[in-house]
Design an enzyme around this catalytic site. Structure first.
Site, PDB file in Angstrom:
ATOM      1  N   ARG A  28     -13.540   8.447  -7.073  1.00 63.66           N
ATOM      2  CA  ARG A  28     -12.617   8.593  -5.939  1.00 63.66           C
ATOM      3  C   ARG A  28     -12.579   9.981  -5.304  1.00 63.66           C
ATOM      4  O   ARG A  28     -11.775  10.213  -4.405  1.00 63.66           O
ATOM      5  CB  ARG A  28     -11.180   8.199  -6.320  1.00 63.66           C
ATOM      6  N   ASP A  29     -13.415  10.911  -5.736  1.00 66.24           N
ATOM      7  CA  ASP A  29     -13.377  12.229  -5.097  1.00 66.24           C
ATOM      8  C   ASP A  29     -14.763  12.863  -5.061  1.00 66.24           C
ATOM      9  O   ASP A  29     -14.921  14.052  -5.334  1.00 66.24           O
ATOM     10  CB  ASP A  29     -12.388  13.149  -5.820  1.00 66.24           C
ATOM     11  N   LEU A  30     -15.748  12.061  -4.713  1.00 65.50           N
ATOM     12  CA  LEU A  30     -17.103  12.584  -4.594  1.00 65.50           C
ATOM     13  C   LEU A  30     -17.204  13.425  -3.322  1.00 65.50           C
ATOM     14  O   LEU A  30     -16.896  12.957  -2.227  1.00 65.50           O
ATOM     15  CB  LEU A  30     -18.105  11.432  -4.551  1.00 65.50           C
TER      16      LEU A  30
END
Length: 208
Positions: A28-30
């Site tokens: 969820r935070d690439l």
């Protein structure tokens, strides 16, 4: 990055995502800051926002988490149950766009509301890479950035298989032409569209 470097970096990221997804985790935070590249090896960092979509334990109130320039449309609804491997693959598409063109598709400096609207409803801009890329790379990236999750690659292995068809030694070959009939991930359901999400002032990590 040269095409060869970009190709190797993306395959390494897909391998890391496949490892996480096989264990039920969605990152969820690439984004560029979470991909540590040393020239010979790449490491995917910071699983602080990772979720397990099938986790049935009660959670807290819904909130929007992520970094807005790289967030998939479903992340803006604030419900982790809507996320799946396809969510990270959208972020990978935004990251690939950044590495090829110099910034993500909808820019970096816009406010949260503008970025939310662009990711949810805006058309992708023209693809203007700074390096020479194979013909099939743009359709590959655009498939990752489809707004409907079911229209993206569903698994990292699917995206990697298509990318390998664009290997530096086969730069004119694109397996994406005409589309790929790829299987969906069994534990993910196609998300339904909830009510319009509320905005926030800050788009870095916790945004609501």
């Amino acid at each position: 990055l040269s095409w060869e470097e970009l190709y190797g970096m993306l395959l390494a990221l897909l391998d890391a995502l496949a490892h996480a997804h096989a264990r039920g985790l969605v990152h969820r935070d690439l984004k560029p800051g979470n991909a540590l590249y040393g020239g010979e090896a790449l490491k995917l960092l910071d699983f602080g926002l990772a979720v397990i979509p099938d986790d049935e334990r009660p959670g807290g109130p819904k909130a929007v988490f992520g970094t807005a320039p790289y967030m998939a449309p479903e992340q803006f609804w604030g419900d982790p149950q809507l996320c799946g491997p396809y969510t990270d693959l959208y972020a990978l598409g935004a990251l690939a766009w950044t590495l090829a063109c110099g910034e993500p598709p909808f820019g970096l400096k816009s406010d949260f509301q503008t970025l939310r609207e662009a990711h949810l409803h805006g058309a992708l801009p023209s693809f203007e890479p700074r390096v020479l890329l194979p013909d099939g790379f743009e359709p590959w990236v655009r498939r990752l950035l489809e707004k409907e999750p079911q229209r993206r690659f569903q698994r990292a292995a699917d995206a990697a298989w298509a990318l390998r068809g664009l290997a530096p030694t086969r730069a004119r070959v694109s397996p994406i032409e005409g589309g790929l009939d790829l299987p969906t991930l069994s534990w993910s359901e196609t998300p339904t569209t909830p009510a319009e999400p509320k905005g926030a002032e800050d788009h870095e990590n916790l945004v609501v």
